[in-house]
Scaffold this motif. Structure first.
Motif, PDB file in Angstrom:
ATOM      1  N   GLY A  31       3.590  17.190   2.925  1.00 36.67           N
ATOM      2  CA  GLY A  31       3.354  17.033   1.499  1.00 36.67           C
ATOM      3  C   GLY A  31       1.863  16.969   1.198  1.00 36.67           C
ATOM      4  N   PHE A  32       1.539  17.153  -0.098  1.00 36.70           N
ATOM      5  CA  PHE A  32       0.146  17.145  -0.527  1.00 36.70           C
ATOM      6  C   PHE A  32      -0.013  16.273  -1.767  1.00 36.70           C
ATOM      7  CE2 PHE A  32       1.077  21.390   1.249  1.00 36.70           C
ATOM      8  CZ  PHE A  32       0.279  21.335   2.378  1.00 36.70           C
ATOM      9  N   ASN A  33      -1.198  15.735  -1.934  1.00 36.62           N
ATOM     10  CA  ASN A  33      -1.519  14.995  -3.140  1.00 36.62           C
ATOM     11  C   ASN A  33      -3.008  15.169  -3.418  1.00 36.62           C
ATOM     12  OD1 ASN A  33      -2.149  12.960  -5.111  1.00 36.62           O
ATOM     13  ND2 ASN A  33      -0.270  11.888  -4.537  1.00 36.62           N
ATOM     14  N   PRO A  34      -3.358  15.843  -4.517  1.00 39.85           N
ATOM     15  CA  PRO A  34      -4.778  16.118  -4.788  1.00 39.85           C
ATOM     16  C   PRO A  34      -5.610  14.877  -5.079  1.00 39.85           C
ATOM     17  CG  PRO A  34      -3.399  16.755  -6.657  1.00 39.85           C
ATOM     18  CD  PRO A  34      -2.474  16.439  -5.536  1.00 39.85           C
ATOM     19  N   TYR A  35      -4.963  13.744  -5.285  1.00 45.62           N
ATOM     20  CA  TYR A  35      -5.717  12.506  -5.459  1.00 45.62           C
ATOM     21  C   TYR A  35      -6.225  11.963  -4.121  1.00 45.62           C
ATOM     22  CZ  TYR A  35      -4.736  11.936 -10.419  1.00 45.62           C
ATOM     23  OH  TYR A  35      -4.702  12.102 -11.778  1.00 45.62           O
ATOM     24  N   TYR A  36      -5.555  12.360  -3.035  1.00 44.36           N
ATOM     25  CA  TYR A  36      -5.912  11.849  -1.717  1.00 44.36           C
ATOM     26  C   TYR A  36      -6.544  12.903  -0.816  1.00 44.36           C
ATOM     27  CZ  TYR A  36      -2.636   8.104  -3.024  1.00 44.36           C
ATOM     28  OH  TYR A  36      -1.981   7.081  -3.682  1.00 44.36           O
ATOM     29  N   GLN A  37      -6.418  14.183  -1.173  1.00 44.90           N
ATOM     30  CA  GLN A  37      -6.884  15.260  -0.303  1.00 44.90           C
ATOM     31  C   GLN A  37      -7.727  16.250  -1.099  1.00 44.90           C
ATOM     32  OE1 GLN A  37      -2.586  15.819   0.536  1.00 44.90           O
ATOM     33  NE2 GLN A  37      -3.238  16.304   2.620  1.00 44.90           N
ATOM     34  N   ASN A 185      -1.487  -0.227   8.546  1.00 42.64           N
ATOM     35  CA  ASN A 185      -0.829   0.894   7.873  1.00 42.64           C
ATOM     36  C   ASN A 185      -0.860   0.739   6.355  1.00 42.64           C
ATOM     37  OD1 ASN A 185       0.694   2.935   9.773  1.00 42.64           O
ATOM     38  ND2 ASN A 185       0.827   0.928  10.751  1.00 42.64           N
ATOM     39  N   ALA A 186      -0.838  -0.498   5.893  1.00 44.18           N
ATOM     40  CA  ALA A 186      -0.823  -0.735   4.457  1.00 44.18           C
ATOM     41  C   ALA A 186      -2.183  -0.514   3.813  1.00 44.18           C
ATOM     42  CB  ALA A 186      -0.331  -2.152   4.162  1.00 44.18           C
ATOM     43  N   TYR A 187      -3.258  -0.924   4.500  1.00 48.83           N
ATOM     44  CA  TYR A 187      -4.558  -0.972   3.839  1.00 48.83           C
ATOM     45  C   TYR A 187      -5.654  -0.110   4.470  1.00 48.83           C
ATOM     46  CZ  TYR A 187      -2.491  -4.943   1.417  1.00 48.83           C
ATOM     47  OH  TYR A 187      -1.672  -5.725   0.666  1.00 48.83           O
ATOM     48  N   GLN A 188      -5.436   0.374   5.678  1.00 53.97           N
ATOM     49  CA  GLN A 188      -6.497   1.127   6.332  1.00 53.97           C
ATOM     50  C   GLN A 188      -6.138   2.588   6.560  1.00 53.97           C
ATOM     51  OE1 GLN A 188      -7.849  -0.913   9.881  1.00 53.97           O
ATOM     52  NE2 GLN A 188      -7.890  -2.900   8.854  1.00 53.97           N
ATOM     53  N   LYS A 189      -4.900   2.880   6.840  1.00 48.96           N
ATOM     54  CA  LYS A 189      -4.500   4.261   7.103  1.00 48.96           C
ATOM     55  C   LYS A 189      -4.124   4.966   5.794  1.00 48.96           C
ATOM     56  CE  LYS A 189      -2.934   3.746  11.879  1.00 48.96           C
ATOM     57  NZ  LYS A 189      -1.826   3.971  12.833  1.00 48.96           N
ATOM     58  N   PRO A 190      -4.215   6.307   5.778  1.00 50.32           N
ATOM     59  CA  PRO A 190      -3.853   7.044   4.557  1.00 50.32           C
ATOM     60  C   PRO A 190      -2.347   7.040   4.324  1.00 50.32           C
ATOM     61  CG  PRO A 190      -4.356   8.569   6.345  1.00 50.32           C
ATOM     62  CD  PRO A 190      -4.705   7.201   6.854  1.00 50.32           C
ATOM     63  N   PHE A 191      -1.948   7.303   3.093  1.00 49.56           N
ATOM     64  CA  PHE A 191      -0.556   7.455   2.689  1.00 49.56           C
ATOM     65  C   PHE A 191       0.315   6.236   3.024  1.00 49.56           C
ATOM     66  CE2 PHE A 191      -2.058  11.836   3.574  1.00 49.56           C
ATOM     67  CZ  PHE A 191      -2.013  12.326   2.268  1.00 49.56           C
ATOM     68  N   PRO A 192      -0.029   5.065   2.518  1.00 51.43           N
ATOM     69  CA  PRO A 192       0.835   3.909   2.757  1.00 51.43           C
ATOM     70  C   PRO A 192       2.228   4.079   2.172  1.00 51.43           C
ATOM     71  CG  PRO A 192      -0.789   3.422   1.066  1.00 51.43           C
ATOM     72  CD  PRO A 192      -1.198   4.720   1.691  1.00 51.43           C
ATOM     73  N   ASN A 193       2.350   4.898   1.109  1.00 50.80           N
ATOM     74  CA  ASN A 193       3.681   5.125   0.534  1.00 50.80           C
ATOM     75  C   ASN A 193       4.598   5.823   1.535  1.00 50.80           C
ATOM     76  OD1 ASN A 193       2.115   7.474   0.366  1.00 50.80           O
ATOM     77  ND2 ASN A 193       2.903   8.075  -1.632  1.00 50.80           N
ATOM     78  N   ARG A 194       4.053   6.783   2.286  1.00 51.66           N
ATOM     79  CA  ARG A 194       4.862   7.436   3.324  1.00 51.66           C
ATOM     80  C   ARG A 194       5.282   6.426   4.391  1.00 51.66           C
ATOM     81  NH1 ARG A 194       1.556  12.862   5.163  1.00 51.66           N
ATOM     82  NH2 ARG A 194       1.373  13.894   3.127  1.00 51.66           N
ATOM     83  N   TYR A 195       4.343   5.573   4.755  1.00 47.27           N
ATOM     84  CA  TYR A 195       4.629   4.595   5.804  1.00 47.27           C
ATOM     85  C   TYR A 195       5.784   3.689   5.396  1.00 47.27           C
ATOM     86  CZ  TYR A 195       4.126   0.505   8.791  1.00 47.27           C
ATOM     87  OH  TYR A 195       4.375  -0.537   9.645  1.00 47.27           O
TER      88      TYR A 195
END
Length: 282
Positions: A31-37, A185-195
């Protein structure tokens, strides 16, 4: 030939459509999200995951529907990425995932459509365009009823010892999750929603447990009352749902719809095939 994309935060469903035969090829990428990538990051994923499936296809158009595609200020990121990978395109249309969901569920009919996948959102649709909605604030400030929200609620209850003992034990045995890993995973890695959405299979496995059933139902009721019930059209128009969470938890979703006095419409797991029909038929 033309491409259709239905992109969420977790995955993108593509359909390569042959305008001569009407046949379509299903392809899946991240998936993609232009707000994050940015465009270069998205293009790199397209180059690796999409391009090998296209081979010698003579593509002229791409119709892209995606999460985070809220307007020209961010939509250009997706368009630029597509042009980088497919420089011969004559037309690239980038629209919100809400418009894609509405077209898939209703075609040219009016109604209310909701997305319940990794994220969540809702809007009204007049048969041509989305006409009203409540601004989604994303994972940390909204997304009630989504896979991310359900997983976050489950994990919070686990760490705060709110789960019944048998569920507490089952969760620990399955995930062996500790606090440092959770917070990373919640605060340091990208895409916490996926996690956090990755924990929803546990909910589905234990769906017959009253605690889990209540957790999921409460989340759906909160979503419907926060977003859908506030639309003036909610008393007149059916409510349609698109997304994996709506599909897999459909029984509890129907209960929540009934509980909030709304009218249940269609429930579609993924809108890509319906969008193929929409664009083929005009």
């Amino acid at each position: 030939m033309f491409l259709i994309a239905d992109s969420g935060s977790t995955k993108t469903d593509w359909r390569l459509v042959d305008t001569n035969t009407g046949h379509s090829l299903a392809i899946q990428t991240d998936g993609f999200n232009p707000y994050y990538q940015n465009a270069q990051q998205i293009a790199a994923t397209l180059q690796a995951q999409l391009l090998p499936h296209l081979k010698q296809a003579s593509l002229t158009k791409v119709f892209y529907y995606g999460t985070g595609c809220t307007g020209p200020s961010v939509n250009y990121i997706i368009a630029d990425a597509l042009h980088l990978v497919l420089p011969g395109l004559q037309l690239v249309e980038v629209n919100s995932d809400m418009l894609g969901a509405a077209r898939a569920a209703m075609g040219h009919q009016s109604g209310i459509v909701c997305i319940l996948g990794t994220g969540a959102n809702a809007c009204c649709y007049d048969g041509t365009t989305t006409i009203c909605g409540i601004q989604s604030l994303g994972f940390w400030l909204g997304d009630e009823g989504s896979g991310g929200y359900l997983g976050k609620t489950l994990v919070r209850d686990f760490f705060q010892d709110r789960l019944p003992a048998e569920l507490q034990e089952a969760f620990q045995n399955q995930y062996a999750l500790d606090r440092p890993t959770l917070l990373e995973n919640a605060y340091q890695k990208p895409f916490p929603n996926r996690y956090f959405a990755s924990f929803t299979p546990f909910l589905f496995t234990h769906l017959t447990h009253p605690y889990i059933a209540q957790l999921v139902t409460d989340a759906f009721v909160l979503f419907l009352t926060t977003y859908v019930k506030r639309f003036p059209e909610a008393s007149q128009w059916p409510v349609h749902f698109v997304g994996s969470i709506a599909y897999y938890f459909s029984d509890l979703l129907q209960q929540a719809v009934k509980q909030t006095g709304l009218t249940m419409g269609r429930s579609i797991k993924a809108p890509a095939d319906e969008l193929v029909d929409f664009h083929k038929n005009g």
